[in-house]
Design an enzyme around this catalytic site. Structure first.
Site, PDB file in Angstrom:
ATOM      1  N   PRO A  82      28.878  27.416 -13.232  1.00 39.26           N
ATOM      2  CA  PRO A  82      30.148  28.142 -12.581  1.00 39.26           C
ATOM      3  C   PRO A  82      30.716  27.547 -11.342  1.00 39.26           C
ATOM      4  O   PRO A  82      29.922  27.243 -10.279  1.00 39.26           O
ATOM      5  CB  PRO A  82      29.692  29.664 -12.387  1.00 39.26           C
ATOM      6  CG  PRO A  82      28.357  29.979 -12.982  1.00 39.26           C
ATOM      7  CD  PRO A  82      27.611  28.513 -13.166  1.00 39.26           C
ATOM      8  N   GLU A  83      31.827  27.117 -11.583  1.00 34.03           N
ATOM      9  CA  GLU A  83      32.773  26.535 -10.444  1.00 34.03           C
ATOM     10  C   GLU A  83      33.365  27.620  -9.682  1.00 34.03           C
ATOM     11  O   GLU A  83      33.598  28.732 -10.305  1.00 34.03           O
ATOM     12  CB  GLU A  83      33.169  25.285 -10.665  1.00 34.03           C
ATOM     13  CG  GLU A  83      32.062  24.332 -11.169  1.00 34.03           C
ATOM     14  CD  GLU A  83      32.230  23.046 -10.341  1.00 34.03           C
ATOM     15  OE1 GLU A  83      32.728  23.090  -9.239  1.00 34.03           O
ATOM     16  OE2 GLU A  83      31.474  22.201 -10.759  1.00 34.03           O
TER      17      GLU A  83
END
Ligand SMILES: [Zn+2]
Length: 272
Positions: free
Chosen positions: A2-3
């Site tokens: 997840p960014e």
């Protein structure tokens, strides 16, 4: 992994379902995440009202009156709203229960974190030394110009340095530099005011576009199918080495620097 856009999408997706509600129970099925979940965490927050759901860098902040639960999704984590009665899977380690709805942390690789910070969240060591938010007011051309003066480090490393700018990982650094037509290994100090301004704009555009793409998958954060709501996007260069540049057709190249792969178009992103 997840960014920032995925974390922002998660934040927006879960907020309407839990913000302002009282936490009835905190269920910790497996405390052994990257940092062990404190045994006294349930006692600190059960019965308290969740005042706000916010994001700082790639951390989700669940603000309660006495302090903040800082959640990091690690490599593979997801946080979704489910019916409390829905049976938990083997990777569902933590439930924040709000009556019939629960915020469920699924984290197969257990690199995530659920930690408590009393008082002001920003004082926590994880957050204390973070740079400005890329979508916030603190990140502008003047700031980027100022922090890069005299720097010989590649501009891509600067973008990915969380003390200088948060939430820009390898994917979004590569994509922003492509949009700005700047070579990833260009020494940061070589960028003048014009290219700094363009890069700031491109970082913001790239992240905003990714968040907008995530908006259409918001429902994935509120459902029982168990899939994390990360979205596949069309990248310009990231992961596309050997494939034609979407702008000029030149094959995209991959180079490794500081053990991270960089992707760029040798024609669109010439060294100055
Ligand atoms: Zn190109």
């Amino acid at each position: 992994m997840p960014e920032l856009p995925e974390v922002e999408t998660t934040c927006r997706g879960i907020r309407p379902h839990v913000q302002g509600r009282s936490l009835s129970r905190l269920v910790v099925r497996n405390p052994r995440l990257r940092v062990v979940v404190a045994a006294d965490l349930p006692a600190r927050i059960e019965g308290a009202r969740l005042d706000a759901v916010e994001r700082r860098a790639k951390y989700l902040l669940l603000r309660f009156p006495a302090g903040t639960v800082i959640v990091h999704l690690g490599m593979s984590g997801s946080l979704r709203v489910v019916a409390t009665a829905e049976p938990a899977g083997v990777h569902d380690h933590v439930d924040f229960v709000f009556g019939e709805a629960a915020l469920r942390l699924r984290d197969p690789r257990r690199f995530g974190m659920v930690v408590w910070q009393p008082g002001e969240a920003a004082a926590h060591p994880l957050l204390a030394h973070l740079g400005p938010e890329p979508l916030g007011d603190g990140f502008d051309a003047a700031y980027l110009l100022r922090i890069t003066r005299g720097l010989r480090a590649p501009i891509k490393h600067v973008l990915m340095d969380s003390r200088k700018l948060v939430g820009v990982g390898n994917i979004y650094a590569s994509e922003s530099l492509f949009r700005a037509r700047i070579h990833p290994l260009e020494p940061a100090g070589q960028l003048g005011p014009r290219r700094c301004a363009r890069l700031v704009e491109c970082v913001r555009e790239t992240l905003a576009a990714a968040i907008a793409a995530g908006g259409s998958t918001l429902r994935d954060f509120v459902g029982g199918d168990g899939r994390p709501g990360y979205f596949q996007q069309q990248y310009f260069v990231y992961g596309r080495h050997g494939e034609p540049c979407r702008v000029c057709g030149t094959p995209v190249r991959r180079i490794v620097s500081a053990q991270r792969a960089s992707f760029y178009c040798p024609r669109c992103q010439r060294r100055a």
